[in-house]
Enzyme design. Structure first.
Site, short mmCIF file in Angstrom:
data_model
loop_
_atom_site.label_atom_id
_atom_site.label_comp_id
_atom_site.label_asym_id
_atom_site.label_seq_id
_atom_site.Cartn_x
_atom_site.Cartn_y
_atom_site.Cartn_z
N ASP A 1 39.45 39.51 38.66
CA ASP A 1 39.24 40.33 37.47
C ASP A 1 40.47 40.28 36.56
O ASP A 1 41.59 40.00 37.02
CB ASP A 1 39.00 41.80 37.86
CG ASP A 1 37.71 41.97 38.63
OD1 ASP A 1 36.81 41.13 38.48
OD2 ASP A 1 37.63 42.96 39.39
N1 URA Z 1 37.12 42.11 44.14
C1 URA Z 1 37.22 42.77 42.97
O1 URA Z 1 36.69 43.86 42.80
N2 URA Z 1 37.94 42.19 41.98
C2 URA Z 1 38.57 41.02 42.11
O2 URA Z 1 39.21 40.55 41.19
C3 URA Z 1 38.45 40.33 43.35
C4 URA Z 1 37.72 40.91 44.34
#
Ligand code: URA
Length: 237
Positions: free
Chosen positions: A101
């Site tokens: 993310d």
């Molecule tokens: N899980 C999440 O919620 N975000 C990420 O970036 C990776 C795994």
């Protein structure tokens, strides 16, 4: 820039030790100049010859990036935000292996090797990913255990492979939890915690399979060596 012996070894021409011997004996040139000092740095785009042979760089490139927060992990962003590719100097068209993310930091692989990417992102290959999550409350260990037995995320039962409570701060109302999963659905870790009533305020991927972030600061990257690439292929088979 990488040390010359490493570039030679990474190309598959010979081992790093053999490359050092060849450099010392004056058998290596960089951009037409003999380089006999081991440890001299060169770049992947320099013209390198070894024993008169032009060194062909593997057309496949494998990068391990310590993604900082505040960078998208897609190749392009419609909002014009900085992308992980802006952090990497390459002539190849690389793409990330899976996603992190915008506000997640940590280990992200990038490559132009589509076969390896497909193998690594397939949940059946069980490539483990270790995250450290900061939670905005003092967690109840009994609730956290539910992540090991399984919770529903978007209608699919999902469980962690391992959970470790690193810290519960009752005064500050925060906790730090280490979690290992092998699936990689969108927002998976955040949604798993949400399913048991907790909010992740910061998330970092510390490990993927046998790879970790040692030696790197946020925003820095390194190339995987041939052994690491082979090991990833073997794991995913
Ligand atoms: N899980 C999440 O919620 N975000 C990420 O970036 C990776 C795994």
């Amino acid at each position: 820039m990488e040390r010359l012996q490493k570039i030679i070894a990474n190309s598959g021409y010979c081992s790093r030790r053999k490359a050092e011997e060849l450099i010392k004996s004056g058998k290596v040139t960089v951009n037409g100049e003999v380089i006999s000092e081991v440890g001299t740095k060169a770049s992947f785009s320099d013209a390198i010859t070894v024993e008169g042979n032009t060194l062909k760089q593997s057309s496949k490139e494998y990068i391990l990036l310590y993604k900082p927060r505040g960078v998208v992990s897609t190749a392009k962003d419609d909002k014009g935000r900085k992308t992980v590719l802006d952090l990497i100097k390459t002539n190849n068209r690389l793409y990330p292996v899976g996603r992190l993310d915008y506000d997640t930091s940590g280990l992200l692989l990038l490559t132009n090797d589509g076969n390896l990417t497909n193998l690594l992102i397939h949940p059946k290959h069980e490539i483990s990913k270790q995250y450290i999550a900061k939670i905005s409350s003092a967690v109840n260990p009994r609730e956290i255990k539910k992540l090991m037995t399984g919770v529903f995320v978007d209608g699919i039962k999902t469980k962690a492979d391992r959970i470790k409570i690193k810290k519960i701060d009752k005064k500050k109302e925060t906790s730090i939890i280490e979690i290992i999963i092998h699936e990689g659905r969108y927002h998976q870790v955040k949604k798993m915690f949400k399913a048991i009533g907790y909010e992740v305020t910061s998330l970092k991927r510390e490990k993927m399979a046998f790879l970790d972030l040692s030696g790197l600061k946020a925003g820095e990257y390194r190339h995987l060596n041939i052994k690491e690439v082979k090991k990833l292929y073997n794991l995913a088979k």
